[in-house]
Scaffold this active site. Structure first.
Site, PDB file in Angstrom:
ATOM      1  N   CYS B  86       0.838  -1.207   0.000  1.00 56.44           N
ATOM      2  CA  CYS B  86       0.000   0.000   0.000  1.00 56.44           C
ATOM      3  C   CYS B  86       0.874   1.260   0.000  1.00 56.44           C
ATOM      4  O   CYS B  86       1.523   1.538  -1.001  1.00 56.44           O
ATOM      5  CB  CYS B  86      -0.967  -0.046   1.172  1.00 56.44           C
ATOM      6  SG  CYS B  86      -2.350   1.083   0.992  1.00 56.44           S
ATOM      7  N   HIS B 203      -3.480  -5.732   1.193  1.00 56.35           N
ATOM      8  CA  HIS B 203      -2.789  -5.892   2.481  1.00 56.35           C
ATOM      9  C   HIS B 203      -2.730  -7.362   2.911  1.00 56.35           C
ATOM     10  O   HIS B 203      -3.641  -7.819   3.614  1.00 56.35           O
ATOM     11  CB  HIS B 203      -3.539  -5.111   3.557  1.00 56.35           C
ATOM     12  CG  HIS B 203      -3.347  -3.642   3.476  1.00 56.35           C
ATOM     13  ND1 HIS B 203      -2.324  -2.990   4.119  1.00 56.35           N
ATOM     14  CD2 HIS B 203      -4.062  -2.683   2.834  1.00 56.35           C
ATOM     15  CE1 HIS B 203      -2.417  -1.686   3.883  1.00 56.35           C
ATOM     16  NE2 HIS B 203      -3.455  -1.475   3.106  1.00 56.35           N
ATOM     17  N   GLU B 205      -0.951  -8.651   5.177  1.00 56.92           N
ATOM     18  CA  GLU B 205      -0.793  -8.762   6.635  1.00 56.92           C
ATOM     19  C   GLU B 205      -2.137  -8.704   7.357  1.00 56.92           C
ATOM     20  O   GLU B 205      -2.236  -9.056   8.516  1.00 56.92           O
ATOM     21  CB  GLU B 205       0.172  -7.679   7.148  1.00 56.92           C
ATOM     22  CG  GLU B 205      -0.417  -6.289   7.334  1.00 56.92           C
ATOM     23  CD  GLU B 205      -0.620  -5.500   6.038  1.00 56.92           C
ATOM     24  OE1 GLU B 205      -0.448  -6.083   4.953  1.00 56.92           O
ATOM     25  OE2 GLU B 205      -0.957  -4.297   6.133  1.00 56.92           O
TER      26      GLU B 205
END
Lengths: 83, 228
Positions: B86, B203, B205
């Site tokens: 990002c 994302h 994560e």
């Protein structure tokens, strides 16, 4: 010396903000509006440089930081009456 | 594998990345402050999401001059792995470590939702566990994820297998309807020529901790483990 810098999107890079404002103006009756480009305007006050130095330095500033030359183009004028 | 998470002023996904690397995968992970000047023998540097320097001027435009970015560039040049997520992706394109640019979303709005991405090239250290045009469900959350690259460079990176992720439908169809932000050819993630630097808007994560049912993000970290 005041540098007045305009940064806009390059030709061929879609400008959705400009498009939206263009149709808004057309809807408001400004039928003559054919294209709108939205960009950034910056004023950079410089100290202790001659006009020719300023030309070179401001170009460097634009290439390095103020514009992303992958998508943007810039132009600037120098106003030596501003201190 | 030795990992570092770079913290810029305004990073806000740094703790998520640290948590997943250290606690979910057990990698030797440490923080890297953006004013540090070396990466101290890391295998992987992660540039996390967020709003470094408040996204002033352009996302990533100021962060690219943080002292740590010289070390990140050296690390990348020497074949070390770099993962930009990002805002991290935005910083990498601004720094010229990845091709192209990330512009304001076509909708002009911040987009926050689950997206589906298809892995276009599983022959990278970040995607080796994602063969067979694997489709992953991964959250996106950005206002400036509209990937742009000029047609010549697009041809070059496509031919060179640098387009790694494309937005798609849950079935893996790359279509205009599945494009959340206007990216050229639905591009969601690219690697550099040597394929040791990946930038991606989604994302991973945020979908890697087993406390959460969505775990597709793990594929990225498992691939890194596999290549370490």
């Amino acid at each position: 010396m005041l540098a007045k810098i305009h940064v806009t999107l390059k030709n061929g890079v879609l400008d959705p903000q400009g498009k939206a404002v263009n149709s808004a103006l057309n809807d408001l009756g400004f039928k003559e509006v054919r294209n709108v480009q939205i960009g950034k305007y910056m004023e950079v006050l410089l100290d202790g440089v001659s006009e020719s130095e300023a030309q070179k330095r401001v170009k460097e500033m634009c290439d390095k930081l103020l514009a992303n030359t992958v998508i943007e183009t810039y132009r600037f004028t120098l106003d030596s009456s501003k201190k | 594998m030795k990992c570092g998470v770079v913290v810029f002023p305004g990073s806000n996904c740094d703790h998520d990345c640290y948590h997943v690397l250290k606690h979910v995968f057990g990698f030797d992970t440490r923080w890297i402050w953006h004013k540090d000047e070396d990466l101290g023998g890391l295998d992987l540097a992660v540039l996390p999401g967020g709003f470094s320097y408040g996204d002033y001027l352009r996302p990533g435009a100021i962060a690219k001059f943080s002292p740590i970015m010289k070390a990140v560039a050296r690390h990348a040049r020497d074949g070390g792995k770099v993962l930009g997520i990002c805002n991290g992706f935005q910083i990498l394109v601004e720094a010229g470590l990845l091709p192209g640019a990330l512009m304001r979303n076509r909708s002009q709005k911040f987009v926050c939702k689950n997206a589906y991405v298809r892995v276009e090239n599983a022959d990278t250290p970040f995607t080796s566990e994602c063969g067979g045009k694997r489709v992953m469900k991964v959250p996106i959350a950005h206002a400036d994820g509209n990937y742009f690259i000029d047609p010549d460079d697009l041809g070059r990176i496509t031919d060179n297998g640098q387009v790694v992720l494309r937005y798609c439908t849950p079935d893996g169809e790359v279509s205009e309807a599945a494009n959340p932000n206007g990216s050229v050819q639905n591009i969601a993630g690219v690697v550099n020529e040597k394929k040791n630097v990946l930038g991606m808007m989604p994302h991973p994560e945020r979908c890697s901790d087993p406390l959460w049912p969505d775990l597709d993000g793990q594929l990225i970290f498992k691939s890194l483990l596999h290549c370490a």
